[in-house]
Design a protein around this motif. Structure first.
Motif, mmCIF file in Angstrom:
data_model
loop_
_atom_site.group_PDB
_atom_site.id
_atom_site.type_symbol
_atom_site.label_atom_id
_atom_site.label_comp_id
_atom_site.label_asym_id
_atom_site.label_seq_id
_atom_site.Cartn_x
_atom_site.Cartn_y
_atom_site.Cartn_z
ATOM 1 N N ALA A 1 0.834 -1.204 0.000
ATOM 2 C CA ALA A 1 0.000 0.000 0.000
ATOM 3 C C ALA A 1 0.869 1.255 0.000
ATOM 4 C CB ALA A 1 -0.930 -0.008 1.212
ATOM 5 N N LYS B 1 -9.544 3.956 -1.881
ATOM 6 C CA LYS B 1 -10.562 2.905 -1.865
ATOM 7 C C LYS B 1 -10.168 1.752 -2.781
ATOM 8 C CE LYS B 1 -15.510 2.050 -2.439
ATOM 9 N NZ LYS B 1 -16.839 2.641 -2.750
ATOM 10 N N SER C 1 -7.474 -0.352 -1.166
ATOM 11 C CA SER C 1 -8.019 -1.239 -0.133
ATOM 12 C C SER C 1 -8.680 -2.461 -0.761
ATOM 13 C CB SER C 1 -9.012 -0.479 0.753
ATOM 14 O OG SER C 1 -10.218 -0.178 0.062
ATOM 15 N N PHE D 1 -8.711 -5.718 1.709
ATOM 16 C CA PHE D 1 -9.184 -5.300 3.021
ATOM 17 C C PHE D 1 -10.717 -5.284 3.001
ATOM 18 C CE2 PHE D 1 -5.517 -4.152 5.529
ATOM 19 C CZ PHE D 1 -4.511 -4.000 4.578
ATOM 20 N N SER E 1 -12.526 0.265 3.039
ATOM 21 C CA SER E 1 -11.525 1.327 3.008
ATOM 22 C C SER E 1 -11.343 1.937 4.402
ATOM 23 C CB SER E 1 -11.917 2.411 2.000
ATOM 24 O OG SER E 1 -13.180 2.953 2.311
ATOM 25 N N PHE F 1 -9.025 -0.429 6.241
ATOM 26 C CA PHE F 1 -7.684 -0.247 5.677
ATOM 27 C C PHE F 1 -7.029 1.009 6.256
ATOM 28 C CE2 PHE F 1 -5.435 2.055 2.158
ATOM 29 C CZ PHE F 1 -4.227 1.388 2.295
ATOM 30 N N SER F 2 -7.749 2.131 6.271
ATOM 31 C CA SER F 2 -7.192 3.382 6.790
ATOM 32 C C SER F 2 -6.839 3.252 8.267
ATOM 33 C CB SER F 2 -8.187 4.525 6.583
ATOM 34 O OG SER F 2 -8.414 4.754 5.199
#
Length: 296
Positions: free
Chosen positions: A245, A257, A260, A265, A268, A271-272
């Motif tokens: 990433a 997005k 992710s 993932f 999103s 993931f963040s």
């Protein structure tokens, strides 16, 4: 694995380095697929019955499955995953994956005085073309680096990838030397699991699946993996995703997005959240600090 191969132009300037890369690629061959794919150039295509003779060297790494190999200087033998196959100019040869397992292969085709000298010195020999090195993460990474640079074909890439090939051959030589002095069984399991995690970085995958593919119990595998790496298999796999990433955020304008989704993932938002836990920054903040439009 995404199937890829490319045949490259070579200039006189490139040849003056003493080692040039002619082609590179990676392919996943299913158990029932024809081999090789028919859209390779005629001088590189072959079938089991007709054999083949090349005017170049090739260094092939079989990372999954198994098959057979035979050449004028080497009797027919079974090739298992973790084997490097060396092909030599003007040496008649043939090879193919097992019809029940298929295989995954990475390769690079080369020529030049540097590799000729390695053959003259006896480091590389047509009568010993199949070298079992096991599942070596660093060698896998060198192949991926070569493939990525040939895919981009940026100015000056030939000396860069030819240097990587020399590194590749040196790493293979070192791996062979080390394997004769150490018990490699546990290390091979760890290195193979690393390859499985890297190969499935964009897929729905889990450490439990890796243990299943390796035919070992998960509890034993988790303990062994953590002893070798300092990380649990799950944390190692997650860290690979975070590093990928970071690369996408720094070197592309792919939306967060989509990154992710590409790295599988669950959302999103998740993931963040994980990205910030691991890096201290949200993905958008990381991109703002590291993104270089010239590399996108």
């Amino acid at each position: 694995m995404v199937n890829y191969y490319k045949y490259l132009p070579v200039s006189k300037e490139d040849e003056s380095w003493g080692l040039t890369v002619l082609n590179a690629g990676c392919t996943h061959i299913e158990a029932t697929n024809d081999y090789p794919f028919k859209d390779h150039p005629a001088h590189h295509n072959f079938n089991w019955n007709s054999w083949r003779v090349l005017q170049e060297y090739q260094v092939i790494y079989i990372t999954n499955g198994q098959g057979i190999f035979e050449s004028d200087s080497y009797k027919q033998t079974i090739i298992k995953a973790g084997t490097i196959i060396m092909l030599f100019p003007n040496e008649r040869h043939r090879y193919k994956p097992d019809s029940h397992t298929g295989w995954d292969e990475y390769w690079v085709g080369i020529k030049g005085d540097i590799i000729d000298n390695l053959v003259t010195s006896g480091y590389l020999r047509p009568d010993n073309p199949c070298l079992y090195i096991g599942f070596n993460d660093s060698i896998f990474n060198i192949y991926n680096c070569i493939i990525e640079k040939t895919r981009e074909e940026r100015s000056g890439y030939q000396p860069l990838v030819s240097g990587a090939v020399l590194h590749l051959i040196g790493a293979c030589h070192a791996a062979l030397k080390q394997s004769t002095a150490e018990n490699k069984e546990a290390e091979n399991i760890i290195n193979r699991s690393r390859l499985l995690f890297r190969s499935n970085i964009s897929n729905p995958y889990s450490p439990e699946q890796a243990a299943q593919e390796l035919n070992v119990g998960y509890s034993w595998f988790r303990k062994l993996f953590k002893n070798y790496t300092g990380l649990s298999p799950g944390q190692y796999y997650l860290q690979l995703k975070i590093e990928k990433a970071k690369d996408l955020l720094s070197n592309s304008n792919v939306p967060v997005k989509e990154i992710s989704i590409a790295l599988n993932f669950e959302s999103s938002f998740y993931f963040s959240k994980i990205f910030k836990e691991k890096t201290g920054l949200r993905p958008t903040e990381y991109r703002k600090r590291n993104y270089d439009p010239a590399t996108a």
